[in-house]
Design a protein around this motif. Structure first.
Motif, short mmCIF file in Angstrom:
data_model
loop_
_atom_site.label_atom_id
_atom_site.label_comp_id
_atom_site.label_asym_id
_atom_site.label_seq_id
_atom_site.Cartn_x
_atom_site.Cartn_y
_atom_site.Cartn_z
N GLY A 1 0.92 -1.18 -0.06
CA GLY A 1 0.10 -0.09 0.15
C GLY A 1 0.77 1.24 -0.07
N VAL A 2 2.10 1.09 0.08
CA VAL A 2 2.83 2.30 0.15
C VAL A 2 3.86 2.48 -1.27
N ILE A 3 4.23 1.31 -1.73
CA ILE A 3 4.68 1.41 -2.98
C ILE A 3 4.02 0.24 -3.97
N SER A 4 4.05 0.43 -5.23
CA SER A 4 3.24 -0.33 -6.05
C SER A 4 3.65 -1.78 -6.01
N GLY A 5 2.78 -2.69 -6.27
CA GLY A 5 3.12 -4.14 -6.30
C GLY A 5 4.06 -4.50 -7.39
N PHE A 6 4.26 -3.84 -8.28
CA PHE A 6 5.14 -4.24 -9.29
C PHE A 6 6.59 -4.17 -8.75
N TRP A 7 6.91 -3.13 -8.03
CA TRP A 7 8.06 -2.65 -7.60
C TRP A 7 8.41 -3.46 -6.25
N ARG A 8 7.35 -4.07 -5.72
CA ARG A 8 7.60 -4.79 -4.26
C ARG A 8 8.04 -6.31 -4.80
N TRP A 9 7.43 -6.73 -5.97
CA TRP A 9 7.79 -8.03 -6.44
C TRP A 9 9.09 -8.03 -7.21
N ILE A 10 9.69 -6.89 -7.73
CA ILE A 10 10.82 -6.67 -8.28
C ILE A 10 11.82 -6.78 -7.14
N GLY A 11 11.59 -5.97 -6.12
CA GLY A 11 12.45 -5.83 -5.07
C GLY A 11 12.70 -7.18 -4.34
N MET A 12 11.49 -7.72 -4.15
CA MET A 12 11.66 -9.21 -3.62
C MET A 12 12.55 -10.08 -4.18
#
Length: 465
Positions: A209-220
């Motif tokens: 909810g703070v950053i987009s799901g796309f960047w959360r997945w890339i970061g993970m």
């Protein structure tokens, strides 16, 4: 028409400023933990993080005990009990080095915990910390690729060119799976892997909810890749545990008591492994996940001999003395929990392990709004702590990664007393006449309509009504 702003709203800049100061200090602390630099200060070997914590520790300990960081919690008391026992035992077994050891380890362990406890006080503080920690892991990604291919340090060699400064040394372990084991800026590859694993769930879940799901997945995926490049079974176990727990949390997100059911299932599965194996369950589990059969055998021997020694010296441990091991073993400890009980006695283990379990249970019982900010932060921190508990059964921590571990434990303690209304730094507007927000009036802000208007004017207004 004049807007009358409530006093709390007009003073909202102060909490925001305090929040910025906390986050700045947390960022500085994390940066110092990433600097592979040591230098001498008298008889002490110092690093940037130890120098910082040495200054902050007495101030933050005093502030903690007087309630400056909120009510002193049972987690705080357990950590303080752990540090007291860890400090006391060396004076029994090794008095010649006890004073120096006590000071150094208080700075490393208690200093790291207090900085996390003092600087992470709201959900926004935690989210900022998650961003910074993940940024460091992502920053390490290209250096890790270069190191795992070539086997050459980059950043430590740059620091060693500074006069009077030394840096970490390459442990030169044999390559595994065709890759060199990445250290990055840490003293051991397993410490780099542990550092990476600490960022996984707090980034992916805590920042929902703070950053987009796309960047959360890339970061993970980048964090997992960095973790695997340490080619260490402990961090690999931590990564797999976090991925599994994240998937479980998503799959059963609508089940109210899903974590109780998971705990019962885990306890049942572990019992089956314990009964069905000729080795302790934790050793059998580690053996299944290790990269090397010889490593699994060494851990089994360490566990067997270590437990036998703990039964002989349960209260005060053995200190830093030699203990009974096969002649072909070096005595290197690969289990933090076992090491605590072996060296400092069972009370040290119970204090530290109790702090972790009490934190998970106590914070897990808090009634946060499902899917809310505090709920996400709790889930990210809780998954990290569970995986850390498992990983510490496969690695002994010291130096900067020990401080980072304690920092991460301290970063979630605020959740014991956090409220949904406290998620932001800016307090909500005070209610006026049952309504939130500013009240509009033809009178000046400091003048009350009923209390300060002249009596004649009040009678005139009453007559008109």
């Amino acid at each position: 028409m004049t807007a009358r702003l409530p006093a709390r709203e007009m003073g909202a800049s102060r909490p925001a400023t305090e929040g910025s100061g906390r986050r700045a200090l947390a960022t500085i602390a994390l940066i110092t933990l990433m600097l592979p630099v040591t230098f001498s200060m008298g008889t002490w070997t110092m690093s940037p993080s130890r120098a910082l914590f040495l200054v902050l520790l007495p101030i933050q300990l005093f502030n903690l005990l007087r309630g400056q960081y909120g009510k002193v919690t049972y987690i705080d008391w357990l950590i303080l009990g752990y540090m007291a026992w860890r400090t006391f035992v060396p004076f029994i077994h090794n008095p010649q080095v006890a004073l120096q050891y006590a000071g150094s380890n208080s700075v490393i362990f208690l200093g790291g915990y207090l900085v996390g406890r003092a600087t992470i006080r709201t959900a926004e503080d935690f989210q900022w910390m998650a961003k910074v920690l993940a940024a460091f892991v992502i920053f390490s990604f290209p250096f890790a690729i270069y190191e795992t291919i070539t086997g050459k340090f980059v950043i430590p060699h740059l620091f060693e060119k500074i006069p009077g400064v030394t840096s970490v040394k390459d442990v030169n372990y044999m390559r595994r799976m065709g890759m060199d084991r990445v250290q990055f800026v840490f003293v051991h590859p397993i410490h780099y892997g542990l550092f990476c694993s600490l960022a996984l769930s707090v980034y992916f879940i805590g920042l929902r909810g703070v950053i987009s799901g796309f960047w959360r997945w890339i970061g993970m995926f980048i964090i997992i890749a960095c973790c695997l490049m340490s080619v260490s079974s402990g961090p690999f176990l931590s990564t797999m545990a976090q991925v599994g727990l994240i998937f479980y949390a998503f799959l059963f997100r609508n089940v109210d008591r899903r974590w109780l059911y998971f705990g019962l299932f885990f306890a049942f599965s572990y019992t089956v492994i314990e009964l069905g194996s000729n080795r302790p369950g934790i050793v059998a589990l580690m053996s299944l996940l290790t990269f090397s059969a010889s490593t699994a055998n060494v851990r089994f021997v360490l566990f067997e001999y270590g437990m036998a020694q703990i039964m002989r010296t349960p209260l005060f441990g053995i200190g830093f003395r030699q203990w009974d091991l096969p002649s072909w073993m070096t005595g290197s400890m690969d289990n933090f929990w076992l090491g605590l009980a072996l060296i400092f006695g069972l009370p040290a283990f119970l204090f530290m392990f109790g702090a972790v379990v009490a934190g998970l249970v106590g914070i897990g019982k808090r009634a946060f709004k499902p899917g809310g900010v505090l709920s996400n932060v709790r889930l990210g921190w809780g998954i990290m702590l569970v995986s850390l508990t498992l990983t510490l059964a496969t690695v002994y921590i010291w130096s900067e990664v020990a401080s980072l571990t304690m920092f991460m434990i301290g970063s979630g303690v605020f959740l014991l007393h956090a409220r949904e209304a406290d998620e932001g730094d800016t307090p909500p507007p005070a209610e006026v006449d049952g309504r939130a927000g500013p009240t509009y009036s033809r009178f000046a802000p400091e003048v009350s309509r009923t209390a300060s208007a002249p009596p004649a004017r009040q009678r005139f207004d009453k007559g008109r009504r």
